[in-house]
Design a protein around this motif. Sequence first.
Motif, PDB file in Angstrom:
ATOM      1  N   VAL A 120      -3.607  -0.757  10.530  1.00 26.25           N
ATOM      2  CA  VAL A 120      -2.182  -0.861  10.552  1.00 26.25           C
ATOM      3  C   VAL A 120      -1.684  -0.756   8.715  1.00 26.25           C
ATOM      4  O   VAL A 120      -0.800  -0.201   8.522  1.00 26.25           O
ATOM      5  CB  VAL A 120      -1.752  -2.402  11.041  1.00 26.25           C
ATOM      6  CG1 VAL A 120      -0.167  -2.864  10.600  1.00 26.25           C
ATOM      7  CG2 VAL A 120      -1.976  -2.336  12.491  1.00 26.25           C
ATOM      8  N   ALA A 121      -2.716  -1.287   8.079  1.00 25.53           N
ATOM      9  CA  ALA A 121      -2.555  -1.329   6.564  1.00 25.53           C
ATOM     10  C   ALA A 121      -2.335   0.075   6.131  1.00 25.53           C
ATOM     11  O   ALA A 121      -1.435   0.563   5.243  1.00 25.53           O
ATOM     12  CB  ALA A 121      -3.626  -2.001   5.745  1.00 25.53           C
ATOM     13  N   THR A 122      -3.173   1.026   6.803  1.00 17.88           N
ATOM     14  CA  THR A 122      -2.924   2.355   6.350  1.00 17.88           C
ATOM     15  C   THR A 122      -1.868   3.189   6.963  1.00 17.88           C
ATOM     16  O   THR A 122      -1.236   4.004   6.201  1.00 17.88           O
ATOM     17  CB  THR A 122      -4.278   3.387   6.959  1.00 17.88           C
ATOM     18  OG1 THR A 122      -4.461   3.345   8.391  1.00 17.88           O
ATOM     19  CG2 THR A 122      -5.457   3.005   6.497  1.00 17.88           C
ATOM     20  N   MET A 123      -1.320   2.466   8.243  1.00 18.35           N
ATOM     21  CA  MET A 123       0.053   3.221   8.473  1.00 18.35           C
ATOM     22  C   MET A 123       1.172   2.605   7.524  1.00 18.35           C
ATOM     23  O   MET A 123       2.062   3.266   7.651  1.00 18.35           O
ATOM     24  CB  MET A 123       0.184   2.509   9.951  1.00 18.35           C
ATOM     25  CG  MET A 123      -0.448   2.957  10.886  1.00 18.35           C
ATOM     26  SD  MET A 123      -0.141   2.073  12.469  1.00 18.35           S
ATOM     27  CE  MET A 123      -1.500   2.655  13.525  1.00 18.35           C
ATOM     28  N   LEU A 124       0.874   1.608   6.764  1.00 18.33           N
ATOM     29  CA  LEU A 124       2.001   0.988   5.734  1.00 18.33           C
ATOM     30  C   LEU A 124       1.853   2.076   4.400  1.00 18.33           C
ATOM     31  O   LEU A 124       2.636   1.843   3.711  1.00 18.33           O
ATOM     32  CB  LEU A 124       1.613  -0.458   5.368  1.00 18.33           C
ATOM     33  CG  LEU A 124       2.217  -1.408   6.306  1.00 18.33           C
ATOM     34  CD1 LEU A 124       1.703  -2.822   6.184  1.00 18.33           C
ATOM     35  CD2 LEU A 124       3.780  -1.318   6.194  1.00 18.33           C
TER      36      LEU A 124
END
Length: 152
Positions: A120-124
């Motif tokens: 999810v952090a990479t999606m941010l």
Amino acid sequence: MAETKPIRWVENVSMRDAHLGHHSDLGENVMLIRIQDPATEFQETKYNFKEVHCFEFLDVEADGLTNNGDGQWADVSEFAITDEQAQEIAGLLQRAFQSNMNVLVHCHAGICRSGAVTEVATMLGFTATDRYRQPNLLVKSKLMKALGWAYE
């Protein structure tokens, strides 16, 4: 001249790796997100972090069932990530990104719960280090929902 944006890193590791310091050098501006099983003691980490945030929930998938090892299944859904925990973790990731902080996230094995947070952090917009992940789908879906994103 075009402005270059800073690279913000995120890395998922096991509890043991965090304890021994077996992770990338993410600098001094690092947030640690710790995810442990309920009623277990948080181990000290080898290095200090600018911020440390602790969460307790099991690696439980959507059905809330786990195999207890003798062919019997137990419902442990009460120990799964809550919507409130997902909101808090999502908010921490957003704040870390806006503050140009790197993030180290650990769970017991460093694969499922921390893997979901890392994805999810990479999606941010974070850049992930090259660690194996098998994201817990319940954790990932709750984090995405907390961010207002659809999960399919």
